[in-house]
Design a protein around this motif. Structure first.
Motif, mmCIF file in Angstrom:
data_model
loop_
_atom_site.group_PDB
_atom_site.id
_atom_site.type_symbol
_atom_site.label_atom_id
_atom_site.label_comp_id
_atom_site.label_asym_id
_atom_site.label_seq_id
_atom_site.Cartn_x
_atom_site.Cartn_y
_atom_site.Cartn_z
ATOM 1 N N UNK A 320 -31.766 -26.126 -26.722
ATOM 2 C CA UNK A 320 -30.033 -26.174 -26.432
ATOM 3 C C UNK A 320 -30.134 -27.366 -25.160
ATOM 4 N N UNK A 321 -29.607 -28.552 -25.378
ATOM 5 C CA UNK A 321 -29.335 -29.396 -24.295
ATOM 6 C C UNK A 321 -28.158 -29.288 -23.909
ATOM 7 N N UNK A 322 -27.881 -29.155 -22.580
ATOM 8 C CA UNK A 322 -26.458 -29.140 -21.774
ATOM 9 C C UNK A 322 -26.381 -30.440 -21.066
ATOM 10 N N UNK A 323 -25.214 -31.068 -21.311
ATOM 11 C CA UNK A 323 -24.857 -32.230 -20.811
ATOM 12 C C UNK A 323 -23.718 -32.115 -19.586
ATOM 13 N N UNK A 324 -24.047 -32.292 -18.477
ATOM 14 C CA UNK A 324 -23.139 -31.794 -17.426
ATOM 15 C C UNK A 324 -22.478 -32.925 -16.654
ATOM 16 N N UNK A 325 -21.276 -33.291 -16.365
ATOM 17 C CA UNK A 325 -20.641 -34.500 -15.555
ATOM 18 C C UNK A 325 -20.795 -34.306 -14.240
ATOM 19 N N UNK A 326 -21.024 -35.394 -13.418
ATOM 20 C CA UNK A 326 -21.600 -35.336 -12.103
ATOM 21 C C UNK A 326 -20.446 -34.786 -11.155
ATOM 22 N N UNK A 327 -19.224 -34.760 -11.625
ATOM 23 C CA UNK A 327 -18.334 -34.076 -10.714
ATOM 24 C C UNK A 327 -17.582 -33.067 -11.406
ATOM 25 N N UNK A 328 -17.253 -32.114 -10.566
ATOM 26 C CA UNK A 328 -16.462 -30.902 -11.309
ATOM 27 C C UNK A 328 -15.154 -31.197 -11.789
ATOM 28 N N UNK A 329 -14.585 -30.569 -12.698
ATOM 29 C CA UNK A 329 -13.296 -30.795 -13.369
ATOM 30 C C UNK A 329 -12.093 -30.349 -12.447
ATOM 31 N N UNK A 330 -10.917 -30.391 -12.970
ATOM 32 C CA UNK A 330 -9.831 -30.269 -12.115
ATOM 33 C C UNK A 330 -9.558 -28.630 -11.800
ATOM 34 N N UNK A 331 -10.326 -27.806 -12.263
ATOM 35 C CA UNK A 331 -10.533 -26.434 -12.069
ATOM 36 C C UNK A 331 -11.581 -26.102 -10.939
ATOM 37 N N UNK A 332 -12.423 -26.988 -10.716
ATOM 38 C CA UNK A 332 -13.474 -26.631 -9.900
ATOM 39 C C UNK A 332 -14.555 -26.381 -10.459
ATOM 40 N N UNK A 333 -14.642 -26.579 -11.931
ATOM 41 C CA UNK A 333 -15.878 -25.978 -12.618
ATOM 42 C C UNK A 333 -16.598 -27.048 -13.043
ATOM 43 N N UNK A 334 -17.864 -26.828 -13.550
ATOM 44 C CA UNK A 334 -18.658 -27.884 -14.217
ATOM 45 C C UNK A 334 -18.050 -28.288 -15.466
ATOM 46 N N UNK A 335 -17.802 -29.469 -15.751
ATOM 47 C CA UNK A 335 -17.392 -30.079 -17.166
ATOM 48 C C UNK A 335 -18.748 -30.184 -17.926
ATOM 49 N N UNK A 336 -19.046 -29.672 -18.947
ATOM 50 C CA UNK A 336 -20.395 -29.530 -19.498
ATOM 51 C C UNK A 336 -20.201 -29.235 -20.958
ATOM 52 N N UNK A 337 -21.246 -29.626 -21.671
ATOM 53 C CA UNK A 337 -21.212 -29.386 -23.307
ATOM 54 C C UNK A 337 -22.635 -29.203 -23.805
#
Length: 1294
Positions: A320-337
């Motif tokens: 399972x590979x998780x891709x995470x954006x460098x900056x958090x989303x508007x909710x202060x959480x990690x944006x990942x898939x």
């Protein structure tokens, strides 16, 4: 003859008396004000002027005053038509002076007030200038997106603006209702936005409409032009990243070294407007530590691989590979898939075949489960190819393909007795050891046999060995036997299922193992469905207790069989006897319905019953009893015989009426067995009714008040009831007695069985009088139809009530006037109207009867009808605070009255009407506004002096008093040059304020002299500001353009008359020039010409000709315009115009003349020497001029007398070109051979008429009119030649 003087005197006296008695006309009393709608068409009938004259003289009507230009009046009839369009928003109220005269007396004048009624002639106008906004895609539903404001100048509903969203672009299903607009112009988000999934841009087409109003005799709705609001959706980091592929998979060899790259994954930010950087990590794996991932998404081998550990996982590792954006989303959480990546591990031959004790497919093949010893069994002398039982052997090689193929064979001391299957396999296979030679498999010779199974890898030749121990089984050869051939048994009937009858009957078998195991069973026959036997122990039990019934069958005969494991059997007989139990309930025969009369009747009946259990036992002996019930205590039953009797007299009225006299008793019949069984039977006893009760009133006395003067009204209702339960015995009738009973009638009606009511009324022609008798005492009787029946009585007291007959009144103190400020200044309660009534039972409410709206004493219709409301308690409330407008209505009159809800309808229930005056106070809610001016302001620097007015503005304020007083000021002055340069000018202008009626005038005056060399426009910004005593002032501003005209546009006109005559004709000259040029004529100076100057004119007039846009005419343009307007040209010639030219050209001509004179004196000696030569030249010219005159006369004769050509002649002659063209229009001409046309002699150019010295008498007998016409024709040609001469003097082409 003597009578004539006397007759003359008499007629003269009568004439003088008639003149002295003539009375002046007067306007009719209603000629004080007139109301006109602002949409009245120009030219339509507005109103009529009406006056009366006692002398019946012809009357002449007129209108005058500041605003008289709005109307045209027919003097003879008084009909007034609209001449200039009305505008409520500009001028809603003004006065004109109307007049009438009979031509004998002085005209009668009177002020007529004109009230302009508003109409829906204005559409709403949006005030916003920038219709664009940016909104976040995460904006919550219901949030404000944008606010617009549209204003409608109209009043009332026509000025109430409503907003609409006409279209949303893009026009999709989810965008149609994405936005909504509130009544205040606020645009609200009605659904969710999405930068990526919906649209990043929306365009809203907005429209504002008023609420409708009358215009041109119909109700219309005015709407604004559509405006477009642009909404840009700002992307927010609200979406997780997304892998570019839906599936990732790759393969790698199981012996791949660490660091080997296997696969690269890639994910992107779905927020397209942000595109954040993405990092990768392994968040889960079916084989942790086997693989890792680099920051760029490359998956690598990080540990030793083993394909054989992945056989249960299809030889795959899932990562399972998780891709995470460098900056958090508007909710202060990690944006990942996350995504699962499938990595297949390929095989290498690194294993040998091994043995496992399991069965496919349940084998796990773990290394710890590999075995080398197995055990099995088989019957002795089993047939060939029979496999060994209980042998679960599986050979497994985890390698794949040929790497996992192996060979199988047998070795050992007993290998000849068995064979193996299969002999070749791949991967995994179940192995069977089969009997090969049955004679060698003998339990008596060898109960245990040994054999080796060998597995060899077909590629690597690696092998494994397993030892199999085979145990031989003995076979069955004996039959089981019972000790006795017959057994007698007993069991109670209906014993429970599973009840053990006997467990002591057993058979024996000497065989061992399966051959010695015995199974018991019942052979088919009587009772096999009722009994069963345990197969292992031989225990006999009850199978079906319901069928085990002694009353049906008392004894059963069974056969018990014993069978061993080899299917050998024997049997014995069983006799089973049933024992009786109490299992039958008593049975009742027949049904029981008894009828008996109340009081005297008796009940006597015997219940018949029997029991089917064994006779003579407690199980069949019966016992009778009576079950408790509402009426069971009135009866008894004999316990042994079942005889039922009543214990006393029966009363029908003691029974619930709903039962209709029917009593139901329940008799229980039970046996004496164990347990006791019983049966219940119902006995129905109907008690018949007799008339043994008298009626009873619901009350001993009644009181029924009655109002006086009411005819035939209902007085009251009495109720009575009879306890008898049949209609024949409980029907009730009423009668009335007592003092005054004749005034009343009573009518009975049945409510339900045994209940009735009597309606007591006044007789239809009878009404009571409180003053005659205040009350009545009556007796009402209730009785049955039975003549011998008794009756019941009750008293009725009837008091007579007085009625409410006085109207209410309004308290005058509560109707004192109040004051309410406009525009939302007051809310809620503003006054209390008090109503009073002397009646004690009065219930009052205040009602609003009418509302009158006036402005300055003039009724303005229904404008204020919704402003206030009156509650029933007299509270006066502000209903529409924001709509209250002093400018449309300054006095509201509420007409109210009081109403008594309880007043007798025959009397007046309303008070007299009262008026509550509400004075509307002005609030400074209107900014000044400038009146439109169709004027152009021009500044001619050489004409304008300090303190002189150069422009003016007019402004109004719809407020009153100091709120409507306007003060003007100059905010800014700029000079715009012809090349667009802006130069600030301060202190050059000032503004003064004056007023006329309701209009304030600002006069802009020059403070200091202006530079006449500047060319351009002065832009003067003027502010109009009101002067409120309370609150902030409101202001508006306007920018005026003051156009400058420099001296280059100054034109000089020469006249043949002196300056006094020109000055006297100035107005006519200006009118003719204005008509020809359509300009405003500014006269600079009028002077006489110097007598020494060589010119045709005696005086000159300098002027400027300026258009409405500030531009001025040049000399050339003036020449063309005057020539094109023949009427104006003729009028100017009549006024003495002879020459057009500029001031500079004429002054330069004078200088040239003086210079020529000086030069002439200087060369006088040369003239003397050349005198002879000049004489010869002059003689020659005189001869040529005679020839010219003759040719001109000949040409003149060709033209009919009094007829002029349709085109102009050559200046200075009456000759036309062959093309009939005028050379002033720069067209080609034909050389007629005249020297004057080609000569450059100054003398010829200065000459105003080439025929001055060569006149030809054509026809002396012409009429005077023709001579006059030729005179004007010559004057016109002179003017044209003078214009040509001036243009040549200026250096311009002719």
């Amino acid at each position: 003859m003597m009578a004539r003087p006397w007759l003359s005197c008499l007629l003269l006296s009568a004439f003088i008396m008639s003149v002295a008695a003539n009375v002046a006309p007067t306007f009719l009393p209603n000629m004080t004000a007139v109301r006109l709608p602002e949409d009245l068409p120009v030219g339509a009938e507005a109103f009529w002027l009406a006056a009366e004259d006692l002398d019946h003289d012809p009357l002449t009507y007129g209108i005058s005053g500041t605003y008289a230009y709005f109307f045209n009046v027919t003097p003879a009839t008084g009909e007034v038509k609209l001449a200039y369009a009305l505008d409520y928003e500009t001028l809603y109220l003004f006065d004109v002076v109307i007049s009438v005269t009979d031509h004998h007396n002085n005209p009668k004048e009177k002020n007529l007030q004109v009230i302009v009624e508003d109409r829906n002639d204005n559409a709403p106008v949006f005030k916003n200038t920038d219709f664009s906004t940016n909104v976040s895609e995460t904006l919550p539903v219901g949030s404000l997106v944008f606010s617009v404001l549209a204003v409608d100048k109209d009043t009332g509903p026509a000025g109430v603006v409503r907003y609409f969203i006409q279209e949303v672009i893009p026009s999709t299903g989810d965008s149609k209702d994405l936005f909504r607009i509130l009544p205040n112009g606020s645009i609200i988000l009605n659904g969710s936005l999405s930068y990526n999934n919906k649209s990043a841009f929306y365009q809203l087409e907005l429209k504002a409409c008023d609420s409708g109003g009358e215009y041109n005799n119909s109700v219309i709705t005015q709407c604004s032009s559509p405006v477009f609001l642009s909404i840009s959706v700002v992307d927010q980091p609200d979406l997780d990243p997304q892998f570019v592929r839906e599936l990732y998979s790759a393969s790698v060899a199981e012996d791949a070294p660490q660091g080997t790259s296997v696969l690269k994954v890639e994910a992107v930010d779905r927020d397209k407007g942000i595109n954040d950087r993405v990092t990768y990590r392994i968040s889960n794996s079916t084989r942790p530590g086997w693989f890792d991932i680099r920051p760029d998404g490359v998956i690598r081998v990080s540990a030793a691989l083993d394909r054989e550990q992945l056989l249960k996982d299809d030889e795959e590792v899932q990562v399972q590979v998780t891709a995470t954006e460098e900056h958090p989303n508007i909710y202060g959480q990690e944006a990942k898939v996350s995504i699962w990546v499938v990595l297949s591990v390929t095989d290498v031959n690194d294993h040998k075949p091994e043995f496992f004790n399991c069965s496919l497919p349940a084998c796990t093949f773990s290394p710890q489960e590999a075995q080398a010893n197995f055990v099995g069994s088989v019957d002795e002398h089993a047939s060939t190819r029979i496999p060994i039982d209980d042998l679960t052997m599986v050979v497994y090689d985890p390698d794949k393909g040929s790497n996992g193929t192996f060979l199988l064979s047998l070795e050992g001391p007993n290998a000849q007795a068995f064979s193996i299957s299969p002999e070749r396999a791949a991967g995994s296979a179940e192995v069977q050891v089969l009997v090969r030679d049955p004679s060698l498999v003998d339990y008596e010779k060898q109960p245990v046999m040994l054999v080796k199974v060998v597995a060899i890898d077909s590629v690597s030749r690696n092998s494994s060995v397993a030892m199999v121990t085979v145990h031989l089984r003995d076979i069955n050869d004996h039959r089981p036997t019972f000790p006795h051939g017959l057994y007698n048994l007993s069991v109670p009937e209906h014993s429970k299922n599973g009840f053990v009858i006997t467990d002591s009957i057993h058979a024996s078998d000497p065989d061992t193992g399966e051959g010695g195991r015995i199974t018991y069973s019942l052979l088919p026959g009587s009772g096999e469905d009722i009994f069963e036997v345990d197969p292992a122990s031989g225990k006999l039990m009850v199978k079906n207790s319901e069928l085990l019934d002694r009353e049906k069958q008392a004894v059963y005969y069974l056969t018990l069989q014993a069978t061993d494991g080899g299917n050998l059997s024997s049997s014995t007989m069983l006799h089973v006897y049933l024992l009786d139990i109490n299992d039958n309930v008593p049975v009742v025969s027949g049904s029981y319905n008894i009828f008996v009369q109340e009081e005297e009747g008796n009940v006597s009946v015997t219940i018949q019953a029997h029991d089917n259990d064994q006779p003579g036992t407690n199980n069949s002996r019966l016992y009778f009893s009576l079950l408790p019930s509402p009426y069971s205590h009135n009866f008894s039953v004999d316990p042994d015989t079942g005889l039922l009797r009543n214990l006393g007299p029966l009363d029908r009225e003691a029974i619930d009426p709903a039962l209709r006299g029917r009593i139901v008793l329940t008799v229980r019949v039970a046996d004496c067995g164990n347990p006791v069984l019983s049966t219940e039977v119902n006995v129905s006893i109907t008690v018949e009714d007799i008339n043994d009760n008298v009626p009873i009133f619901s009350q001993l006395s009644y009181t029924f008040p009655v109002k006086e003067r009411d005819l035939g009204v209902l007085v009251g209702v009495v109720k009575a009831w009879d306890a008898d339960q049949t209609e024949a015995n409980n029907r009730i009738s009423f009668s009335l007695s007592g003092g005054g009973a004749s005034n009343f009638v009573i009518r009975g009606s049945v409510l339900q069985s045994g209940q009735a009511e009597g309606h007591l009324r006044l007789a239809s022609d009878v009404s009571l009088d409180y003053e005659t008798q205040a009350s009545y005492n009556l007796t009402v009787s209730a009785e049955n139809p039975d003549p011998q029946g008794a009756e019941a009585t009750a008293g009725i007291f009837v008091p007579v009530e007085d009625v409410n007959d006085e109207p209410p009144t309004l308290d005058a103190a509560s109707l004192r006037g109040i004051r309410v400020a406009e525009n939302g200044s007051h809310h809620g309660l503003v006054a209390e109207v008090v109503a009073r009534d002397v009646d004690t039972t009065a219930q009052l409410e205040v009602q609003l009867v009418d509302v009158t709206c006036t402005k300055a004493g003039v009724d303005v219709g229904s404008l204020c009808h919704g402003w206030f409301s009156v509650l029933a308690n007299g509270s006066v409330l502000v209903n529409q605070s924001e709509a209250i407008d002093y400018e449309t209505c300054d006095l509201v009159t509420l007409v109210v009255r009081a109403y008594d809800l309880t007043t007798d309808p025959r009397f007046q229930a309303y008070s007299d009407n009262g008026s509550l005056l509400i004075t509307i106070e002005d609030v400074n809610d209107n900014a000044p506004y400038f009146l439109p001016e169709n004027k152009t302001f021009v500044i001619i620097p050489e004409l304008v002096l300090p303190n002189q007015q150069v422009a003016s503005v007019r402004s109004r304020d719809n407020d009153s008093g100091s709120n409507g007083a306007i003060l003007f000021s100059i905010l800014q002055v700029d000079f715009i040059t012809e090349d667009g340069t802006v130069i600030p000018f301060q202190g050059f202008f000032r503004v003064s304020t004056s007023s006329e009626a309701n209009t304030f005038i600002g006069n802009i005056e020059l403070v200091t002299s202006l530079d006449s060399t500047l060319r351009g426009t002065y832009q003067v910004t003027v502010q109009a500001q009101d002067q409120p005593s309370v609150g902030p002032a409101q202001a508006s501003k306007i920018t005026l353009n003051l156009f400058t005209v420099d001296q280059s546009y100054r034109v000089r006109l020469q006249f043949s008359t002196n300056k006094e005559e020109v000055g006297a004709n100035t107005e006519k000259i200006m009118a003719a020039l204005a008509q020809a040029t359509r300009t405003t004529v500014y006269i600079v100076d009028i002077k006489d010409l110097d007598s020494t100057a060589r010119a045709r004119g005696r005086s000159y007039l300098d002027a400027y000709f300026v258009f409405s846009n500030g531009s001025a005419l040049t000399l050339d343009e003036l020449n063309v315009l005057i020539r094109e307007d023949q009427d104006s040209l003729t009028q100017l010639l009549q006024l003495g115009l002879v020459v057009l030219g500029s001031q500079q050209s004429q002054e330069s001509d004078l200088l040239k003349t003086l210079s020529s004179t000086i030069i002439g004196l200087g060369v006088a000696l040369l003239l003397v020497i050349m005198i002879m030569t000049l004489v010869l030249v002059c003689v020659r010219k005189s001869y040529q001029r005679k020839l010219w005159a003759m040719k001109a006369a000949k040409e003149a004769r060709k033209t009919a007398a009094g007829v002029m050509p349709s085109v102009s002649a050559i200046p200075g002659t009456n000759v036309y070109t062959s093309e009939r063209a005028n050379p002033m229009l720069n067209l080609s001409t034909k050389d007629l051979g005249f020297e004057s046309q080609s000569s450059s002699s100054d003398l010829d150019h200065i000459s105003l008429n080439s025929l001055d010295n060569n006149s030809v008498d054509l026809e002396k007998d012409k009429q005077e009119t023709k001579l006059l016409y030729k005179s004007w024709q010559g004057r016109g040609r002179d003017l044209e030649e003078n214009i040509t001469w001036q243009r040549r003097a200026d250096g311009a082409p002719a």
